[in-house]
Write an enzyme that holds these catalytic residues in place. Structure first.
Site, PDB file in Angstrom:
ATOM      1  N   HIS A 175       0.842  -1.209   0.000  1.00 33.90           N
ATOM      2  CA  HIS A 175       0.000   0.000   0.000  1.00 33.90           C
ATOM      3  C   HIS A 175       0.873   1.253   0.000  1.00 33.90           C
ATOM      4  CE1 HIS A 175      -2.822   3.146   1.134  1.00 33.90           C
ATOM      5  NE2 HIS A 175      -1.953   3.480   2.062  1.00 33.90           N
ATOM      6  N   HIS A 177       1.429   5.145  -2.456  1.00 33.92           N
ATOM      7  CA  HIS A 177       1.840   6.518  -2.100  1.00 33.92           C
ATOM      8  C   HIS A 177       3.082   7.029  -2.838  1.00 33.92           C
ATOM      9  CE1 HIS A 177      -0.857   7.502   1.251  1.00 33.92           C
ATOM     10  NE2 HIS A 177      -0.741   6.247   1.656  1.00 33.92           N
ATOM     11  N   GLU A 233      -5.446   9.695   0.377  1.00 29.53           N
ATOM     12  CA  GLU A 233      -5.837   8.273   0.348  1.00 29.53           C
ATOM     13  C   GLU A 233      -6.926   7.965  -0.673  1.00 29.53           C
ATOM     14  OE1 GLU A 233      -3.206   6.756   3.388  1.00 29.53           O
ATOM     15  OE2 GLU A 233      -4.160   6.061   1.569  1.00 29.53           O
ATOM     16  N   SER A 260      -4.037   1.379  -4.632  1.00 30.22           N
ATOM     17  CA  SER A 260      -3.459   0.106  -4.179  1.00 30.22           C
ATOM     18  C   SER A 260      -4.542  -0.928  -3.883  1.00 30.22           C
ATOM     19  CB  SER A 260      -2.618   0.338  -2.918  1.00 30.22           C
ATOM     20  OG  SER A 260      -3.451   0.870  -1.891  1.00 30.22           O
TER      21      SER A 260
HETATM   22  N1  HBI Z   1       1.286   6.173  10.078  1.00 26.38           N
HETATM   23  N2  HBI Z   1       2.809   4.821   8.982  1.00 26.38           N
HETATM   24  C1  HBI Z   1       1.731   5.616   8.934  1.00 26.38           C
HETATM   25  N3  HBI Z   1       1.117   5.841   7.758  1.00 26.38           N
HETATM   26  C2  HBI Z   1       0.020   6.641   7.669  1.00 26.38           C
HETATM   27  O1  HBI Z   1      -0.523   6.858   6.572  1.00 26.38           O
HETATM   28  C3  HBI Z   1      -0.466   7.245   8.847  1.00 26.38           C
HETATM   29  C4  HBI Z   1       0.206   6.998  10.050  1.00 26.38           C
HETATM   30  N4  HBI Z   1      -0.255   7.556  11.195  1.00 26.38           N
HETATM   31  C5  HBI Z   1      -1.375   8.461  11.236  1.00 26.38           C
HETATM   32  C6  HBI Z   1      -2.029   8.638   9.920  1.00 26.38           C
HETATM   33  N5  HBI Z   1      -1.553   8.079   8.799  1.00 26.38           N
HETATM   34  C7  HBI Z   1      -3.293   9.446   9.770  1.00 26.38           C
HETATM   35  O2  HBI Z   1      -3.942   9.595  11.016  1.00 26.38           O
HETATM   36  C8  HBI Z   1      -3.038  10.792   9.153  1.00 26.38           C
HETATM   37  O3  HBI Z   1      -4.279  11.346   8.790  1.00 26.38           O
HETATM   38  C9  HBI Z   1      -2.358  11.709  10.096  1.00 26.38           C
HETATM   39 FE    FE Z   2      -1.871   5.322   3.124  1.00 29.00          FE
END
Ligand code: HBI
Ligand code: FE
Length: 294
Positions: free
Chosen positions: A149, A154, A195, A214
């Site tokens: 993913h 991304h 997303e 994804s």
């Molecule tokens: N941590 N590794 C990872 N990847 C993410 O996409 C991610 C995260 N922590 C918090 C988060 N996304 C979401 O809460 C964001 O909206 C901040």
């Molecule tokens: Fe993501």
């Protein structure tokens, strides 16, 4: 992939609050104990098995075969930068290519990390990529973001200069939001753009959101299905709108360009957050008379 951390939840290994998805509380997947203070860790590329490289290749092949007519052009152009699709890329090698393009680099993390750590990495143009890969029986769907993913969904758009700028601006906005307790509003913005965002093009709507790009089923669904509603991008409308973590979206928001995202993150969000605090939240499938409907 977005998640909800319950700050009040009991801390589990190394004090990381269990990640909550949808209704069920799930312990975090991944080895948080060996992560650093900033939640980054080693990729340990040598530990991937031949079976994992094969599973990753099958995931890439399936998604790549259905990008035409559904994924945005910038994504299709950049996805080849991930390198040899027959195996999980080495993050350090990929970072060398990415850094030359837009100054971003990839850092390994054990999985979802607390929002503050996440924002801090984005603000430094360091994109967190989960080091583990889903199990074979999760081929069609995995709740948590895994390396497929994060990498396939991304990383390609981080090669696009405008989108790369937006992602860093988002991280910087997040660090300010932390003080304003506005993380939920920003999480919704991330969800409905990074997303699950759609972009309008002369050839029609296309996907640019990583959660869509994804996903085996949601890529076609988000662009073609008559079931969900598709609404014009509107920052405060998005920040009021809740989202679904473990099912296809009821609403998708459509931007005209990545420049529009940059423009949306330019102003200081503090006055917006104050207005939002008085505005009632909206369900994921709600329709407002003021919505621009595609
Ligand atoms: N941590 N590794 C990872 N990847 C993410 O996409 C991610 C995260 N922590 C918090 C988060 N996304 C979401 O809460 C964001 O909206 C901040
Ligand atoms: Fe993501």
């Amino acid at each position: 992939m977005s998640s909800r951390f319950d700050p009040g939840a009991k801390a589990s290994n190394r004090g990381v609050a269990p990640v909550i998805y949808g209704t069920g509380e799930r312990p975090p997947r991944g080895d948080y104990a060996s992560a650093r203070e900033d939640f980054t860790c080693e990729q340990h590329w040598e530990r991937y098995t031949a079976q994992e490289h094969t599973l990753y290749r099958r995931l890439c092949e399936r998604q790549t075969a259905q990008l035409a007519g559904l994924a945005c052009g910038e994504f299709i152009e950049a996805v080849g930068q991930l390198g040899d699709p027959r195996q999980i890329p080495r993050f350090d090698d990929l970072s060398d290519t990415l850094r030359r393009a837009t100054g971003w680099q990839i850092v390994a993390v054990p999985g979802l990390i607390p929002e503050e750590a996440f924002f801090a990495l984005l603000a430094k143009r360091r994109f967190p990529v989960t080091s583990w890969l889903r199990n074979p029986d999760e081929f069609d769907y995995v709740v948590e973001p895994d390396v497929f993913h994060d990498l396939f969904g991304h990383v390609p758009l981080l090669f696009d200069p405008m989108f790369a700028d937006y992602m860093q601006a988002y991280g910087e906005g997040g660090l300010k939001a932390r003080d304003l307790q506005a993380c939920e509003y920003l999480a919704r913005l991330y969800w409905y753009t990074v997303e699950f965002g759609l972009i309008d093009t002369p050839a029609g709507l296309r996907a640019y959101g990583a959660g869509i790009l994804s996903s085996a089923g949601e890529l076609r669904y988000s662009v073609m299905s008559p079931v969900p509603q598709r609404l014009g991008f509107d920052l405060t409308r998005i920040m009021r709108t809740s989202y679904k973590i473990d099912s296809y979206q009821a609403s998708y928001f459509v931007i005209d360009s990545f420049a529009q995202l940059i423009a949306a993150t330019a102003p200081d969000f503090a006055p917006i957050y104050e207005r939002l605090a008085r505005a009632p939240g909206l369900a994921a499938d709600e329709r407002l008379a003021t919505d621009r409907v595609f």
